[in-house]
Design an enzyme around this catalytic site. Structure first.
Site, short mmCIF file in Angstrom:
data_model
loop_
_atom_site.label_atom_id
_atom_site.label_comp_id
_atom_site.label_asym_id
_atom_site.label_seq_id
_atom_site.Cartn_x
_atom_site.Cartn_y
_atom_site.Cartn_z
N LEU A 161 25.61 65.80 45.03
CA LEU A 161 25.27 67.05 44.34
C LEU A 161 23.85 67.06 43.79
O LEU A 161 23.34 68.13 43.44
CB LEU A 161 26.22 67.29 43.16
N THR B 33 24.87 75.35 49.27
CA THR B 33 24.91 76.67 48.65
C THR B 33 25.01 77.77 49.70
O THR B 33 24.54 77.60 50.83
CB THR B 33 23.63 76.87 47.81
N ASP B 34 25.55 78.91 49.31
CA ASP B 34 25.57 80.07 50.22
C ASP B 34 24.16 80.64 50.43
O ASP B 34 23.95 81.44 51.34
CB ASP B 34 26.52 81.16 49.69
N GLU B 35 23.20 80.22 49.60
CA GLU B 35 21.85 80.80 49.71
C GLU B 35 21.17 80.42 51.03
O GLU B 35 20.21 81.07 51.43
CB GLU B 35 21.00 80.40 48.50
N TYR C 190 13.88 76.94 47.21
CA TYR C 190 15.15 76.27 46.91
C TYR C 190 16.08 76.33 48.12
O TYR C 190 16.56 75.30 48.61
CB TYR C 190 15.82 76.90 45.68
N LYS D 123 17.55 73.37 50.64
CA LYS D 123 18.98 73.08 50.81
C LYS D 123 19.37 73.21 52.28
O LYS D 123 20.14 72.40 52.81
CB LYS D 123 19.84 74.00 49.95
N ASN E 184 28.15 79.57 40.70
CA ASN E 184 29.15 79.03 39.77
C ASN E 184 28.86 79.47 38.34
O ASN E 184 27.71 79.71 37.98
CB ASN E 184 29.08 77.50 39.77
N LYS F 110 20.01 79.61 33.91
CA LYS F 110 20.75 80.43 34.88
C LYS F 110 21.32 81.64 34.16
O LYS F 110 21.53 81.62 32.94
CB LYS F 110 21.87 79.61 35.52
N LEU F 111 21.64 82.68 34.93
CA LEU F 111 21.90 83.99 34.36
C LEU F 111 22.93 84.00 33.22
O LEU F 111 22.65 84.50 32.12
CB LEU F 111 22.35 84.97 35.45
N ASN G 202 24.13 92.36 38.82
CA ASN G 202 23.66 91.67 37.62
C ASN G 202 23.77 92.53 36.37
O ASN G 202 24.22 92.08 35.32
CB ASN G 202 22.20 91.23 37.79
N GLY H 262 10.59 87.58 46.25
CA GLY H 262 11.52 87.34 47.37
C GLY H 262 12.99 87.39 46.97
O GLY H 262 13.84 86.79 47.64
P1 NAD Z 1 22.05 71.10 38.06
O1 NAD Z 1 20.59 71.41 38.16
O2 NAD Z 1 22.82 71.51 36.86
O3 NAD Z 1 22.26 69.52 38.20
C1 NAD Z 1 21.53 68.75 39.11
C2 NAD Z 1 21.67 67.27 38.69
O4 NAD Z 1 20.95 66.48 39.63
C3 NAD Z 1 21.08 66.98 37.30
O5 NAD Z 1 21.96 66.18 36.56
C4 NAD Z 1 19.79 66.23 37.62
O6 NAD Z 1 19.43 65.30 36.61
C5 NAD Z 1 20.16 65.53 38.92
N1 NAD Z 1 18.98 65.24 39.74
C6 NAD Z 1 17.96 66.08 40.06
N2 NAD Z 1 17.06 65.43 40.81
C7 NAD Z 1 17.53 64.16 41.00
C8 NAD Z 1 17.06 63.02 41.70
N3 NAD Z 1 15.90 63.07 42.38
N4 NAD Z 1 17.81 61.90 41.69
C9 NAD Z 1 18.99 61.86 41.01
N5 NAD Z 1 19.47 62.90 40.31
C10 NAD Z 1 18.76 64.03 40.30
O7 NAD Z 1 22.67 71.68 39.39
P2 NAD Z 1 24.14 72.27 39.66
O8 NAD Z 1 24.11 73.72 39.38
O9 NAD Z 1 25.14 71.41 39.02
O10 NAD Z 1 24.22 72.10 41.24
C11 NAD Z 1 24.73 70.91 41.82
C12 NAD Z 1 24.69 71.03 43.34
O11 NAD Z 1 25.47 72.15 43.74
C13 NAD Z 1 23.29 71.26 43.90
O12 NAD Z 1 23.19 70.52 45.10
C14 NAD Z 1 23.25 72.76 44.17
O13 NAD Z 1 22.37 73.03 45.25
C15 NAD Z 1 24.69 73.04 44.54
N6 NAD Z 1 25.17 74.41 44.27
C16 NAD Z 1 25.02 74.96 43.01
C17 NAD Z 1 25.52 76.23 42.76
C18 NAD Z 1 25.42 76.87 41.39
O14 NAD Z 1 25.80 78.04 41.24
N7 NAD Z 1 24.97 76.17 40.36
C19 NAD Z 1 26.16 76.95 43.79
C20 NAD Z 1 26.30 76.35 45.05
C21 NAD Z 1 25.81 75.07 45.26
P1 TYD Z 2 20.52 82.68 38.86
O1 TYD Z 2 21.52 82.37 37.80
O2 TYD Z 2 19.14 82.13 38.73
O3 TYD Z 2 21.20 82.26 40.25
P2 TYD Z 2 20.68 82.53 41.79
O4 TYD Z 2 19.31 83.03 41.78
O5 TYD Z 2 20.76 81.15 42.38
O6 TYD Z 2 21.67 83.49 42.36
O7 TYD Z 2 20.40 84.26 38.97
C1 TYD Z 2 21.52 85.09 39.26
C2 TYD Z 2 21.02 86.51 39.42
O8 TYD Z 2 20.53 86.98 38.14
C3 TYD Z 2 19.85 86.64 40.37
O9 TYD Z 2 19.99 87.88 41.08
C4 TYD Z 2 18.63 86.70 39.48
C5 TYD Z 2 19.16 87.37 38.21
N1 TYD Z 2 18.53 86.96 36.94
C6 TYD Z 2 18.04 87.93 36.04
O10 TYD Z 2 18.10 89.14 36.31
N2 TYD Z 2 17.50 87.51 34.87
C7 TYD Z 2 17.40 86.18 34.53
O11 TYD Z 2 16.85 85.86 33.44
C8 TYD Z 2 17.91 85.20 35.45
C9 TYD Z 2 17.83 83.75 35.13
C10 TYD Z 2 18.48 85.64 36.64
#
Ligand code: NAD
Ligand code: TYD
Length: 354
Positions: free
Chosen positions: A85, A134-136, A159, A163, A189, A198-199, A258, A292
């Site tokens: 992860l 990720t779905d992105e 990003y 990925k 998530n 994050k939002l 949003n 973008g």
């Molecule tokens: P996050 O940013 O909260 O956590 C990332 C973790 O990775 C942190 O603990 C950080 O310290 C560690 N990390 C970063 N760089 C590192 C390195 N070089 N070596 C070791 N550790 C390192 O991210 P998250 O939201 O928990 O996402 C986890 C995974 O799930 C990611 O791969 C992300 O792409 C994927 N993902 C996230 C979401 C989402 O909505 N958050 C959705 C789909 C997939």
């Molecule tokens: P984010 O949580 O950064 O997730 P992702 O870009 O990976 O989907 O953002 C979710 C949505 O909310 C995205 O369309 C961007 C928007 N957003 C705002 O409008 N304001 C904010 O301050 C942030 C962080 C995100």
């Protein structure tokens, strides 16, 4: 059904990783879990306070690009699975500083793949390299349609392109070297312990503190939200039962614009704080759009449901209410992770967007 003795989880101190570590320790009572995390700004050992004294859990501070360290860990713990992860995960940061994303997400993944490949050469028994994506990677949808596992890749941010690159590497190591892999691509998530850049946690914090609520563009971009604990359950199922070489999309069938989501958060936080209903609406501030900015993400999760029997366990209504409650009850966590360098980040990013 596969069984594992020792699992290397990378990025376990982050948002999703911390839920995955907890889930694996509780669902798999014989399995050891080693959490390798560099503790970047997004990693926080507070997220795992409740499991740190578990004898089956070990934390190692280190970078996934450190090949010598990872090789040593494979020797010491004889991992039979990797749940990967660790990543740089925030789109806005990737726009400011793409190189960190290429280094961790692409080179870090390649380093782990190489380590698993050499450690598992000639081995017998269950092995699995599970890459969390990720779905992105699929790009941006218009008003209709869903991402399936067959949707062509079309990443558009630094990003998502990093990925996507890592997904390609994982498949290449499978096809070329026979590494046993699985991949999943999940939608957005939400839940406890998410870093408040994050939002959802950002908005909860700002509503609580009566600060402006920055909505990018006109707020009509759509995201498909999944409760993080349901993602962690899906990861546990795929790791143990997913078909080797296969990809699974994970999503909540739960699309929100949003702006609508922010209105819902305002309603919930105002109610919890006993403010007049909707009084925080005045904080909504439309700011310059993200460069973008992908319009819409939405997942078709029928494969994981039909093949592995997974589906979300709670409704968004339940999950969002529990999430708001968690952040309001854990103000100390929220305040500690947003002190110091985060404040500088916030001022730089949002100062720019006026
Ligand atoms: P996050 O940013 O909260 O956590 C990332 C973790 O990775 C942190 O603990 C950080 O310290 C560690 N990390 C970063 N760089 C590192 C390195 N070089 N070596 C070791 N550790 C390192 O991210 P998250 O939201 O928990 O996402 C986890 C995974 O799930 C990611 O791969 C992300 O792409 C994927 N993902 C996230 C979401 C989402 O909505 N958050 C959705 C789909 C997939
Ligand atoms: P984010 O949580 O950064 O997730 P992702 O870009 O990976 O989907 O953002 C979710 C949505 O909310 C995205 O369309 C961007 C928007 N957003 C705002 O409008 N304001 C904010 O301050 C942030 C962080 C995100």
């Amino acid at each position: 059904m596969r069984n594992f003795n020792a699992i290397l989880v990378t990025g376990g101190a982050g948002f999703i990783g911390s839920h995955v570590v907890r889930k694996l320790l509780s669902n798999r009572p014989k399995t050891k879990v080693v959490n390798l995390d560099a503790l970047t700004y997004a990693g926080n050992l507070e997220n795992l306070r409740d499991v740190e004294s578990n004898p089956r859990y070990t934390f190692v501070k280190g970078d996934i690009q450190d090949a010598a360290l990872i090789e040593r860990l494979f020797v010491e713990y004889t991992f039979d699975a990797v749940v990967h992860l660790a990543a740089e995960s925030h789109v806005d940061r990737s726009i400011e500083n793409p190189m960190a994303f290429l280094e961790t997400n692409i080179l870090g993944t390649a380093t782990l793949l190489n380590a698993a490949r050499s450690a598992w050469a000639n081995s017998t028994g269950d092995r699995c390299f599970y890459h969390i994506s990720t779905d992105e990677v699929y790009g941006s949808l218009g008003a209709k349609g869903l991402f399936t596992e067959e949707t062509p890749y079309d990443p558009r941010s630094p990003y998502s392109s990093s990925k996507a690159s890592s997904d390609h590497l994982v498949r290449a190591w499978h096809h070329t070297y026979g590494l046993p892999v699985v991949i999943s691509n999940c939608s957005n998530n939400y839940g406890a312990y998410q870093f408040p850049e994050k939002l959802i946690p950002l908005m909860i914090r700002n509503i609580r503190d009566e600060r402006p609520l920055p909505i990018y563009g006109d707020g009509i971009n759509v995201r498909d939200w999944l409760w993080v604990e349901d993602h962690a359950s899906a990861i546990d199922v795929i790791l143990h039962e997913g078909a080797e070489g296969r990809t699974y999309n994970i999503g909540g069938l739960n699309e929100w614009k949003n702006i609508d989501l922010v209105h819902e958060l305002i309603r919930l936080v105002d109610m919890a704080l006993k403010r007049t209903e909707g009084s925080s609406r005045k904080l909504i501030t439309f700011v310059k759009d993200r460069a973008g900015h992908d319009f819409r993400y939405a997942i078709d999760a029928s494969r994981i449901e039909s093949e592995l029997g997974w589906k979300p366990s709670i409704t968004f209504e339940q999950g969002l209410a529990a999430t708001v409650e968690w952040y309001l009850n854990n103000g100390e966590w929220l305040d500690s992770v947003t002190s110091g360098t985060y404040q500088q980040y916030y001022d730089t990013m949002y100062g720019n967007r006026g």
